[in-house]
Scaffold this motif. Structure first.
Motif, mmCIF file in Angstrom:
data_model
loop_
_atom_site.group_PDB
_atom_site.id
_atom_site.type_symbol
_atom_site.label_atom_id
_atom_site.label_comp_id
_atom_site.label_asym_id
_atom_site.label_seq_id
_atom_site.Cartn_x
_atom_site.Cartn_y
_atom_site.Cartn_z
ATOM 1 N N LYS A 135 -6.748 9.412 -10.444
ATOM 2 C CA LYS A 135 -6.577 8.090 -9.848
ATOM 3 C C LYS A 135 -5.117 7.681 -9.736
ATOM 4 N N SER A 137 -2.446 9.966 -9.319
ATOM 5 C CA SER A 137 -1.721 11.183 -8.957
ATOM 6 C C SER A 137 -0.397 10.833 -8.279
ATOM 7 N N VAL A 140 -0.959 9.169 -4.925
ATOM 8 C CA VAL A 140 -1.411 7.781 -5.034
ATOM 9 C C VAL A 140 -0.241 6.864 -5.387
ATOM 10 N N CYS A 141 0.578 7.294 -6.328
ATOM 11 C CA CYS A 141 1.736 6.488 -6.742
ATOM 12 C C CYS A 141 2.706 6.282 -5.578
ATOM 13 N N SER A 143 1.957 6.319 -2.441
ATOM 14 C CA SER A 143 1.303 5.417 -1.480
ATOM 15 C C SER A 143 1.421 3.963 -1.923
ATOM 16 N N ILE A 144 1.233 3.712 -3.216
ATOM 17 C CA ILE A 144 1.332 2.344 -3.745
ATOM 18 C C ILE A 144 2.747 1.802 -3.564
#
Length: 321
Positions: A135, A137, A140-141, A143-144
């Protein structure tokens, strides 16, 4: 009301924190020292996180971007303020003023969502440890962080365009030390209803939305921590959240003070005090808070110092031989 005969403003005069000439040199030294500490502290935090293998985690990835945003935030305002403290004519060009305004809004929103991302990261790490690797990865980081920057700067640009639609025909004295919307709205010759509404909606909705996510995350986190039987386990879990909670309290406390009030002369004067804390003290204190309260950062600092000492000692011994 729009005035029919007017001369458009080409520059603004920043009245600053005080009109007392004897305090200007003192304030210059104080804010120069604060800015230097801010630059050194945040740059050191960024470099430490980038170079230390033990800090290559989502939490510190977000922290490095928080430090970068804080550094940009202080740099957006401080140099112009320092120049004005030593100048008799404390002016800023029309373009310079709205550029500063744009970055102020953009970086502020980005900052708030970096803090939100850090709260979500703590929630996943403490409450969903088995899913943490997938969650949170690298993708993802990234993208945030990218979403935080894009949304922040898009919203800042929209607010700036809306502000540029106003007519400024004099006076051109901004009762502040930087270009910000409440004092600018006071100077507008045209109707500011749309701008005031947008300011309350954007500031209010973003503060409430991001703060709600943070509060919900920590309510769930504290509930999970209290279920941990081991006192050491509870202390370790709390220690990973203490630094972030301190920074969140400072950030949102000053934001509520600055923005969730109608623009007026009284609110501008009160807002100056909050702005000093928000723009200068928070970016300076954030690296210190994370350094003093976070065990991982303190260990990383000790490793850097030990490595530097070992290199110097090795060089000295080699020269002696």
């Amino acid at each position: 009301m729009l005035k029919e005969n007017y001369t458009e403003v080409t520059e603004f005069i920043l009245l600053g924190l005080t009109d007392r000439a004897d305090l200007q040199p003192v304030l210059f030294v104080v804010f120069l020292v604060i800015y230097l500490i801010t630059v050194i502290g945040n740059m050191s935090m960024i470099l430490l996180i980038r170079t230390d293998s033990k800090l290559q985690t989502p939490m510190y990835f977000f922290l490095s971007h928080l430090s970068f945003v804080d550094l940009c935030y202080a740099t957006n305002v401080t140099p112009q303020m320092l120049v004005n403290l030593l100048s008799k004519r404390k002016t800023i060009s029309f373009l310079g003023c709205f550029t500063q305004f744009d970055f102020f809004i953009s970086l502020g929103l980005t900052d708030s969502y970096m803090l939100t991302a850090m709260a979500y990261d703590r929630y996943m790490a403490i409450c969903k440890p088995l899913l943490y690797g997938t969650k949170m990865s690298r993708g993802v980081c990234l993208s945030i962080v990218a979403t935080s920057y894009i949304y922040g700067f898009a919203s800042g640009l929209a607010q700036t365009i809306l502000m540029l639609r106003l007519t400024f025909c004099g006076p051109n004295e901004i009762n502040h030390f930087y270009c910000v919307d409440p004092p600018l709205l006071v100077l507008a010759c045209s109707d500011t209803y749309a701008n005031e509404t947008a300011m309350f909606v954007v500031a209010g909705s973003n503060i409430i939305f991001s703060l709600t996510i943070i509060l919900i995350s920590y309510i769930v986190i504290f509930t999970a921590i209290l279920q941990v039987r081991s006192p050491e386990g509870r202390h370790k879990a709390f220690s990973t959240c203490g630094s972030h909670l301190t920074v969140v309290a400072m950030f949102y406390g000053t934001l509520f003070w600055m923005y969730l009030r109608p623009p007026s002369e009284a609110s501008v004067e009160q807002g100056k005090i909050a702005a000093v804390f928000y723009i200068f003290l928070s970016p300076m204190l954030n690296p210190l808070i994370y350094s003093l309260q976070n065990k991982d950062v303190k260990k990383a600092i000790r490793r850097v110092i030990q490595e530097k000492f070992s290199v110097k000692l090795g060089t000295h011994l080699a020269r002696g031989l």
